[in-house]
Design a protein around this motif. Sequence first.
Motif, PDB file in Angstrom:
ATOM      1  N   ASN A   9       9.680 -15.693  14.924  1.00  0.00           N
ATOM      2  CA  ASN A   9      10.180 -14.406  14.445  1.00  0.00           C
ATOM      3  C   ASN A   9       9.076 -13.518  13.890  1.00  0.00           C
ATOM      4  O   ASN A   9       9.307 -12.679  13.043  1.00  0.00           O
ATOM      5  CB  ASN A   9      11.269 -14.588  13.382  1.00  0.00           C
ATOM      6  N   GLY A  10       7.883 -13.743  14.351  1.00  0.00           N
ATOM      7  CA  GLY A  10       6.771 -12.888  13.939  1.00  0.00           C
ATOM      8  C   GLY A  10       5.841 -12.701  15.116  1.00  0.00           C
ATOM      9  O   GLY A  10       6.138 -13.147  16.225  1.00  0.00           O
ATOM     10  N   LEU A  11       4.730 -12.028  14.871  1.00  0.00           N
ATOM     11  CA  LEU A  11       3.769 -11.834  15.944  1.00  0.00           C
ATOM     12  C   LEU A  11       2.493 -12.568  15.585  1.00  0.00           C
ATOM     13  O   LEU A  11       1.952 -12.397  14.516  1.00  0.00           O
ATOM     14  CB  LEU A  11       3.462 -10.346  16.113  1.00  0.00           C
ATOM     15  N   GLY A  12       2.021 -13.430  16.477  1.00  0.00           N
ATOM     16  CA  GLY A  12       0.780 -14.121  16.205  1.00  0.00           C
ATOM     17  C   GLY A  12       0.380 -14.910  17.426  1.00  0.00           C
ATOM     18  O   GLY A  12       1.072 -15.830  17.836  1.00  0.00           O
TER      19      GLY A  12
ATOM     20  N   TYR B 106      -3.709 -10.258  12.354  1.00  0.00           N
ATOM     21  CA  TYR B 106      -3.456 -11.694  12.231  1.00  0.00           C
ATOM     22  C   TYR B 106      -4.324 -12.289  11.119  1.00  0.00           C
ATOM     23  O   TYR B 106      -3.967 -13.270  10.483  1.00  0.00           O
ATOM     24  CB  TYR B 106      -3.752 -12.430  13.549  1.00  0.00           C
ATOM     25  N   THR B 210       0.241 -14.660  11.072  1.00  0.00           N
ATOM     26  CA  THR B 210       1.273 -13.963  11.830  1.00  0.00           C
ATOM     27  C   THR B 210       1.639 -12.666  11.140  1.00  0.00           C
ATOM     28  O   THR B 210       1.448 -12.511   9.942  1.00  0.00           O
ATOM     29  CB  THR B 210       2.573 -14.780  11.942  1.00  0.00           C
ATOM     30  N   VAL B 211       2.194 -11.761  11.910  1.00  0.00           N
ATOM     31  CA  VAL B 211       2.753 -10.540  11.366  1.00  0.00           C
ATOM     32  C   VAL B 211       4.260 -10.729  11.353  1.00  0.00           C
ATOM     33  O   VAL B 211       4.852 -11.042  12.377  1.00  0.00           O
ATOM     34  CB  VAL B 211       2.383  -9.345  12.262  1.00  0.00           C
ATOM     35  N   LYS B 212       4.858 -10.561  10.178  1.00  0.00           N
ATOM     36  CA  LYS B 212       6.303 -10.776  10.081  1.00  0.00           C
ATOM     37  C   LYS B 212       7.063  -9.567  10.629  1.00  0.00           C
ATOM     38  O   LYS B 212       6.659  -8.424  10.435  1.00  0.00           O
ATOM     39  CB  LYS B 212       6.700 -11.008   8.623  1.00  0.00           C
TER      40      LYS B 212
END
Lengths: 132, 635
Positions: A9-12, B106, B210-212
């Motif tokens: 549920n995030g971007l990475g 990140y 991570t970007v939430k």
Amino acid sequence: MACSLKKTNGLGAIKSGIWIFMDDFDGINKPVVCKQCKNPPCEKACPLDNEKPIRMDKRTGIVFISNDKRCMNCYECVDACAFGAIRIDPEEGKPVKCDLCDGDPECVRWCHFGAISYRNQRRPGQRITNRR
Amino acid sequence: MIMMHGWVGRILRVDLSSGRIEKEPLSDYLAHNYIGGRGINARIIYEEVRPGVDGFDPANLLIFGTGPLCGGPIAAGRFNVTFKSPLTNILGDSNSGGHFAPELKYAGYDHIIISGRADKPIYLWIDNEKVEIRDAQHLWGKTTDETTQMIREEIGDSRIRIACIGPSGEKLVRFACIITDLDHAAGKMGGGAVMGSKNLKAIAVRGTGTVKIAEPEAFRRIAKDLVRRTIENVKWATFSLYGTTEITDQIDRMGMLAIRNNRYTGEHWEKLEGVSAKTFKKYSTKMKACSGCVNACDMWLEFKEGPFSGERGVALEFSGIAAFGPLCDNSYAPSIFKACKLCNEYGLDHLECGHMIAAAMDWYDLGLITEKDTGGVDLRWGNYWAIIEMIHKIARREGFGDVLAEGPLRAAEKVGPGAEDCISHAKGSQFANEDSYKFNRAALLGAATSTRGGDHLRGSLNYFGERMPDKSKYKGPKIGNLGSYEDQAGPVYYIQTLNTLADALEVCKFVTARSMQEMGLTEMANLYSAATGVTIDEEELRRIADRIWSVERAFLVREGITRKDDAVYGRVTSDPVSSGPHKGLAHDQKKYDKMLDEYYDLVGWDKKTGVPTREKLESLGLKDIADELARIGKF
């Protein structure tokens, strides 16, 4: 990114089960993803016994990492993979790999070009059938 | 720290003079009122850089900014660099793609603010939480390719992302740029020179966080839908095949290609075959993309024969082709690629560099300079060996290259009377393919009012009538009509709003409605709301764009920019169209002034002075800026 968006549920990029090897100098982009080996070395490498945290599902043949608390992050499975398909999530310290999203891979849903497609495994003499 | 979605919520502050490194939270005020990227950068530079500071002064800031969508799978891998420009002495900001910006997020930082000056060459190494200043004396003098390679080897990770400068940035060439990942450049306004003046060779980043995302389900749905629509859009087919090289053909078809430093225009260029998209495609083996993009507009080229055999890489963009091609009357494709590639290696802005060389060729042709001045370089039209020789000289500041390295206006002053007439610029900065501006008055207005000087990426309107994205509001036969000055201000204002928001959210302009693609204001609002959890609508987005635009304008006003600077100088306005069906179409100052009045009304600037009015500033919540402008006697 699509993968990490679904799984965490995030971007990475690092949390993704599929990753791209990039060589800017030669302009090479090569996707690295689990081959779902029939005899998975990662499973064999796992020092735990019965119901290993990383194992092959007998029914589907998908190699996956379960949420088993016994996993002690020894990364034996990471070392065992010849393709570099298992990576380490640096935030939680857990190994991450592709589990084919239980038969409905998110990356395939995003790829409109057919570069990633999802098919049945081919055995000698068997015709390729498209699942989707 | 409050948990932030979309943004990671931290600013990294590095003072190179003292070596102090601080991490501070990103305030809600900045995030909600300026979104990110160019917006927040503009506010920070307005507050922290006093008027009159020189571009090379240690008091100048260098601000890297990413946006809340950055790192998302919707072509949002861009970052903005903002600084006081050494080229134009006003606001300098520059935007670049690649993979650097997501990596920075990140790693856990939205912005990096760099101040001061190191006493010896250094580079900044950001490894998530760990930030250190490292010695870069062994990297000094190396090209961008070598620097990237050496830093990766030194740290022992081939996947880290690096923004660096080449030798031209170190030599303070006023249009040096910042190169990320070998071939993506934050090109305009001389950011590389500012970096060089701070003795900062590179910024290397490794990010594993991570970007939430606030509403992952909604974000996934909207983004996926947008990706599908982008691919189905008619624009995608040519764009993903040819990249920006196709623009050369498009513009030539309209008879708007600028040839020989804007001397001739109006008809098909007979040498077009040599630089057309199809010619480049012959040398191309694959297309490459920035982070999270389906457009993949970077053409990977390999040359296997001829004098430039062995050259390969991604370096080519339309602005480079237009500058080193028709503008210098050169139609040999491999030489154009070589010139662009050299610019990347030296860390030069290929647009400004090509325009400088074209101007030098013009001066040579007019007899303002001779072979004695140029140090034996024969600057005949179309002599590509001379172009390449000049690039080497500019980057190393040798001989006549030292004059050209000073940028258009300063170089013209050194060459002597009559030289400035050959240069088309707005506020001291040049822009791609000036000649289309002879036809398209909306584009002219966009370039003239741009907050970073002459520019094709802020307000230039490339639409004609029915193709405007927001048809409900901007419909009419005169919009973008050739030569027409009527009804142009509204569409220009709208395109400026779109571009400002694209820069603030850090999405690529080639997926927005500005480039006839799918992402309009509604989609931006939806994505922003889903990513950050802050619900927003189109109107509010417009207000934010207005706010960013006003802050930038206020920065310019403080530096002494007035209404008379909102103009385009040089052949664009002084010469009429030379041939073709529109022969004789000339600039009309009276009509232009009326168009400018109309535009000032829309954006809320004073018609006499060009200063944002107090009412406008206060309605945007910028009372402090209004007070400051009043204090220094601007209204």
